[in-house]
Design a protein around this motif. Sequence first.
Motif, PDB file in Angstrom:
ATOM      1  N   SER A  45       2.589  56.749  48.211  1.00 57.85           N
ATOM      2  CA  SER A  45       2.645  57.233  46.830  1.00 57.85           C
ATOM      3  C   SER A  45       3.685  56.453  46.057  1.00 57.85           C
ATOM      4  O   SER A  45       4.664  55.981  46.634  1.00 57.85           O
ATOM      5  N   LYS A  46       3.420  56.318  44.758  1.00 57.54           N
ATOM      6  CA  LYS A  46       4.355  55.573  43.927  1.00 57.54           C
ATOM      7  C   LYS A  46       5.669  56.332  43.812  1.00 57.54           C
ATOM      8  O   LYS A  46       5.682  57.549  43.639  1.00 57.54           O
ATOM      9  N   ARG A  47       6.733  55.603  43.885  1.00 58.48           N
ATOM     10  CA  ARG A  47       8.044  56.235  43.718  1.00 58.48           C
ATOM     11  C   ARG A  47       8.224  56.652  42.264  1.00 58.48           C
ATOM     12  O   ARG A  47       7.822  55.940  41.353  1.00 58.48           O
ATOM     13  N   MET A  48       8.837  57.808  42.079  1.00 57.31           N
ATOM     14  CA  MET A  48       9.088  58.285  40.727  1.00 57.31           C
ATOM     15  C   MET A  48      10.173  57.428  40.078  1.00 57.31           C
ATOM     16  O   MET A  48      11.212  57.188  40.692  1.00 57.31           O
ATOM     17  N   PRO A  49       9.982  56.951  38.836  1.00 61.93           N
ATOM     18  CA  PRO A  49      11.012  56.149  38.164  1.00 61.93           C
ATOM     19  C   PRO A  49      12.332  56.905  38.066  1.00 61.93           C
ATOM     20  O   PRO A  49      12.341  58.139  37.918  1.00 61.93           O
ATOM     21  N   ARG A  50      13.431  56.172  38.142  1.00 64.10           N
ATOM     22  CA  ARG A  50      14.753  56.799  38.123  1.00 64.10           C
ATOM     23  C   ARG A  50      14.946  57.686  36.894  1.00 64.10           C
ATOM     24  O   ARG A  50      15.469  58.800  36.986  1.00 64.10           O
ATOM     25  N   ALA A  51      14.523  57.197  35.710  1.00 67.66           N
ATOM     26  CA  ALA A  51      14.727  57.966  34.485  1.00 67.66           C
ATOM     27  C   ALA A  51      13.991  59.304  34.537  1.00 67.66           C
ATOM     28  O   ALA A  51      14.516  60.338  34.086  1.00 67.66           O
ATOM     29  N   VAL A  52      12.797  59.296  35.090  1.00 71.86           N
ATOM     30  CA  VAL A  52      12.016  60.532  35.201  1.00 71.86           C
ATOM     31  C   VAL A  52      12.676  61.485  36.194  1.00 71.86           C
ATOM     32  O   VAL A  52      12.781  62.687  35.956  1.00 71.86           O
ATOM     33  N   ARG A  53      13.131  60.949  37.320  1.00 72.09           N
ATOM     34  CA  ARG A  53      13.808  61.766  38.330  1.00 72.09           C
ATOM     35  C   ARG A  53      15.090  62.385  37.758  1.00 72.09           C
ATOM     36  O   ARG A  53      15.388  63.560  37.995  1.00 72.09           O
ATOM     37  N   GLU A  54      15.835  61.593  36.983  1.00 66.82           N
ATOM     38  CA  GLU A  54      17.065  62.111  36.370  1.00 66.82           C
ATOM     39  C   GLU A  54      16.752  63.243  35.409  1.00 66.82           C
ATOM     40  O   GLU A  54      17.462  64.256  35.376  1.00 66.82           O
ATOM     41  N   GLN A  55      15.711  63.080  34.599  1.00 68.42           N
ATOM     42  CA  GLN A  55      15.342  64.140  33.662  1.00 68.42           C
ATOM     43  C   GLN A  55      14.948  65.405  34.407  1.00 68.42           C
ATOM     44  O   GLN A  55      15.283  66.516  33.990  1.00 68.42           O
ATOM     45  N   GLN A  56      14.260  65.248  35.514  1.00 72.20           N
ATOM     46  CA  GLN A  56      13.865  66.389  36.340  1.00 72.20           C
ATOM     47  C   GLN A  56      15.101  67.133  36.863  1.00 72.20           C
ATOM     48  O   GLN A  56      15.163  68.373  36.826  1.00 72.20           O
ATOM     49  N   MET A  57      16.091  66.383  37.311  1.00 74.46           N
ATOM     50  CA  MET A  57      17.323  67.000  37.818  1.00 74.46           C
ATOM     51  C   MET A  57      18.126  67.629  36.678  1.00 74.46           C
ATOM     52  O   MET A  57      18.721  68.697  36.832  1.00 74.46           O
ATOM     53  N   MET A  58      18.125  66.972  35.512  1.00 77.18           N
ATOM     54  CA  MET A  58      18.849  67.516  34.362  1.00 77.18           C
ATOM     55  C   MET A  58      18.213  68.818  33.885  1.00 77.18           C
ATOM     56  O   MET A  58      18.917  69.777  33.535  1.00 77.18           O
ATOM     57  N   ASP A  59      16.875  68.858  33.865  1.00 82.47           N
ATOM     58  CA  ASP A  59      16.187  70.092  33.487  1.00 82.47           C
ATOM     59  C   ASP A  59      16.596  71.240  34.412  1.00 82.47           C
ATOM     60  O   ASP A  59      16.878  72.357  33.957  1.00 82.47           O
ATOM     61  N   ALA A  60      16.628  70.953  35.699  1.00 80.85           N
ATOM     62  CA  ALA A  60      17.018  71.970  36.675  1.00 80.85           C
ATOM     63  C   ALA A  60      18.471  72.373  36.491  1.00 80.85           C
ATOM     64  O   ALA A  60      18.823  73.561  36.613  1.00 80.85           O
ATOM     65  N   ALA A  61      19.315  71.407  36.187  1.00 78.81           N
ATOM     66  CA  ALA A  61      20.737  71.695  36.001  1.00 78.81           C
ATOM     67  C   ALA A  61      20.968  72.562  34.775  1.00 78.81           C
ATOM     68  O   ALA A  61      21.749  73.528  34.817  1.00 78.81           O
ATOM     69  N   VAL A  62      20.323  72.233  33.658  1.00 88.81           N
ATOM     70  CA  VAL A  62      20.482  73.025  32.429  1.00 88.81           C
ATOM     71  C   VAL A  62      20.066  74.469  32.680  1.00 88.81           C
ATOM     72  O   VAL A  62      20.762  75.417  32.289  1.00 88.81           O
ATOM     73  N   ARG A  63      18.943  74.637  33.345  1.00 90.01           N
ATOM     74  CA  ARG A  63      18.466  75.991  33.628  1.00 90.01           C
ATOM     75  C   ARG A  63      19.455  76.745  34.521  1.00 90.01           C
ATOM     76  O   ARG A  63      19.765  77.925  34.280  1.00 90.01           O
ATOM     77  N   THR A  64      19.958  76.076  35.542  1.00 90.58           N
ATOM     78  CA  THR A  64      20.875  76.730  36.479  1.00 90.58           C
ATOM     79  C   THR A  64      22.209  77.051  35.826  1.00 90.58           C
ATOM     80  O   THR A  64      22.737  78.161  35.982  1.00 90.58           O
TER      81      THR A  64
END
Length: 214
Positions: free
Chosen positions: A6-25
């Motif tokens: 599977s294609k690796r997720m781009p760093r920018a997309v992965r960072e946004q995913q982690m930031m979304d989780a962080a904001v919620r938490t």
Amino acid sequence: MSAVKSKRMPRAVREQQMMDAAVRTFAQRGYRAASMDEIAELAGVSKPLVYLYLNSKEELFTACIRRESKALVEAVQAGVEPGIPADRQLWSGLRAFFTHTAENPDGWAVLHQQASSHGEPFVSEVGALREEIVAFVTGLIGAAAREAHRDRALPDRDVAGLAQALVGAAEALAGWANVTPGVSAKEAATTLMNFSWAGLENLMHGRGWQSRGD
């Protein structure tokens, strides 16, 4: 036969995913109680990966503040249409503000509750956001004063004070609206317009309140 990777997720997309989780938490648990384990689990990544991308809990929280601040400022600026009457500009700016804070309650909680209550460097980050919003509102009020007085405007000190008061009221009202069922962004914006515009209009036409006997 080789397996299809599977294609690796781009760093920018992965960072946004982690930031979304962080904001919620951070919004729901608070800065002190939130853990990197929780954030990693919510983001669907390993804790070492969160540290690899965002270094530390403090830096992650700072990054969240900056991202949410930028999004809020951009939303308010985009909501104001240049060239329309002053009251419509202020109305559209307020409506954009309350729409954004209502649609992003976790982001607003990070800015208005968490960041403001945990000292430096977070307070300075939120202060920078507030200065940017105040500067924008100062411009709107100054333009309204020039529109009302072709040959005279409100003193700079009055304009600056009114902008500070209006932004403070908007912050408090957004916090209330986000925890009060049934309060729409339009209703919150209308409430603040009703509270502020009559006073601003009187000032712009030289009808300021005067103390008597004090």
